[in-house]
Write an enzyme that holds these catalytic residues in place. Structure first.
Site, short mmCIF file in Angstrom:
data_model
loop_
_atom_site.label_atom_id
_atom_site.label_comp_id
_atom_site.label_asym_id
_atom_site.label_seq_id
_atom_site.Cartn_x
_atom_site.Cartn_y
_atom_site.Cartn_z
N ILE A 164 0.87 -1.17 0.00
CA ILE A 164 0.00 0.00 0.00
C ILE A 164 0.91 1.22 0.00
CG2 ILE A 164 -1.99 -1.10 1.09
CD1 ILE A 164 -1.18 0.02 3.74
N ASP A 165 0.39 2.33 -0.49
CA ASP A 165 1.20 3.53 -0.65
C ASP A 165 1.70 4.06 0.69
OD1 ASP A 165 0.67 3.41 -3.38
OD2 ASP A 165 -1.12 4.67 -3.18
N LYS A 166 2.76 4.81 0.65
CA LYS A 166 3.35 5.41 1.85
C LYS A 166 2.30 6.14 2.68
CE LYS A 166 6.33 9.28 3.18
NZ LYS A 166 7.18 10.38 2.69
N THR A 168 -0.97 5.91 2.55
CA THR A 168 -2.20 5.15 2.82
C THR A 168 -1.99 4.35 4.09
OG1 THR A 168 -2.75 5.00 0.47
CG2 THR A 168 -3.78 3.39 1.94
N ARG A 267 -7.31 5.57 -6.18
CA ARG A 267 -7.05 6.98 -6.42
C ARG A 267 -7.33 7.36 -7.88
NH1 ARG A 267 -1.08 7.42 -3.94
NH2 ARG A 267 -1.38 9.66 -4.31
#
Length: 355
Positions: A164-166, A168, A267
């Protein structure tokens, strides 16, 4: 040392990937198929064994003669046979990173001898990479598991199964041995895991629920961005289901369920249908996209940005089948403080708004 080159292959230029016939080739990954290995395409095999690389990029690597089987270049439709030796080669040496165990607190939701489920806070980078060689979740996991016999931070077959993104927050799955990694990775590849996210988006979504099916790929204009490609020949197939949880004036709280797991999928999909994630700087959500022109409203939104200084996205639910017991496991992480405060602030706004 651990090679992170294939983790970053989607960010490489074509010149870096395509073989220069006059240059030396360097092996970045090497796998030996098991004796009982069934017939499977090499691109599918590599996608199951290397975390973070897209199958499309593997296919491009094969077209560039960068995928070798028994030292011979093969195309992506080559079918792996027992004891085949599969290599990924490029025309530059591997980028090597030393994984330094660091005593970084982790919110471990579940742990047994095979796996861990971690509730990642926003702002914590998952993998070491350019600009973030220390202080990542991988460094924290290496410290926590430093005395676990089967775990080796230098072994790319172990560790984090998905990303998962930084910025998130939410649940992420970690394999502690090669057996678990293989079986868990296969579940993600075959889309049998259950993943739900909570997001706050700009706008009042017209439908109570919906399905978004649109190919996602790296933007041809800005490689830092992912985008939707209407043409079937571009990008990768992606499906997101959304459901409205709460309407909060100029924003909407939604739940998203993933069928696929593309980079920035929620997103990009939500922006595509006109409801950009709140405070998503990369995709324009850090601007006031809905509302009034009153200075008081603008200050209110700025205060909201300050409360939750990142895209308002949280990986709330994670479900999968345990690789050893066969038991179906389901975990849920509550909204972190920043998103909880953000939602409460918008609830207060619609209750008493005069701006």
């Amino acid at each position: 040392m651990i090679d992170d080159s294939f983790d970053e292959i989607d960010d490489l230029s074509e010149d870096e990937l395509v073989e220069d016939q006059n240059s030396e080739l360097f092996e970045h990954y090497r796998f030996v198929a098991d004796k009982g290995q069934g017939m499977i395409r090499v691109d599918k095999y590599l996608a199951m064994h290397i975390v973070g690389v897209s199958r499309n990029r593997i296919q491009q690597a094969a077209e560039a003669d960068c995928i070798l089987v028994n030292n011979t270049p093969v195309k992506s439709n080559y079918r792996i046979k027992p004891l085949d030796v599969i290599s990924v080669v490029m025309n530059r040496p591997p980028r090597e990173l030393e994984i330094i165990p660091e005593d970084i607190p982790l919110d471990v939701v579940y742990e047994d001898e095979d796996l861990m489920v971690i509730n990642k806070p926003p702002g914590l980078v998952v993998h070491p990479g350019f600009g973030n060689y220390q202080g990542t979740m991988v460094n924290a996991i290496a410290y926590r598991l430093k005395d676990t016999p089967e775990y080796d931070s230098k072994d790319p077959r172990l560790g984090i199964v998905h990303r998962i993104d930084k910025d998130t927050s939410g649940l992420i799955l970690v394999a502690k041995n090669a057996y678990a990694k293989t079986h868990l990775s296969a579940q993600f590849f075959n889309k049998t895991t259950k993943r739900q996210y909570i997001a706050l988006v700009w706008g009042n979504i017209s439908d109570d629920e919906g399905r978004i099916e649109a190919n996602i790929g790296r933007s041809l204009k800005n490689r830092m961005l992912m985008t939707v490609f209407p043409e079937a020949d571009y990008g990768k197939h992606a499906v997101t289901h959304y459901k409205v949880l709460e309407r909060l004036g100029y924003v909407t709280l939604i739940q998203c369920r993933l069928e696929t797991g593309r980079t920035h999928q929620i997103r990009v999909h939500m922006k595509h249908i006109g409801y950009t994630l709140f405070n998503d700087e990369r995709y324009g959500g850090n601007e006031i996209l809905k509302g009034t022109n009153f200075a008081k409203y603008k200050q209110f939104v700025q205060n909201c940005f300050n409360i939750c200084p990142r895209q308002a996205l949280h990986a709330q639910t994670l479900g999968f089948v345990h690789p050893r017991t066969g038991q179906e496991l389901m975990f849920e992480a509550p909204l972190p403080d920043d998103m909880s405060q953000l939602v409460e602030k918008w609830r207060g706004y619609i209750a008493y708004r005069d701006i």
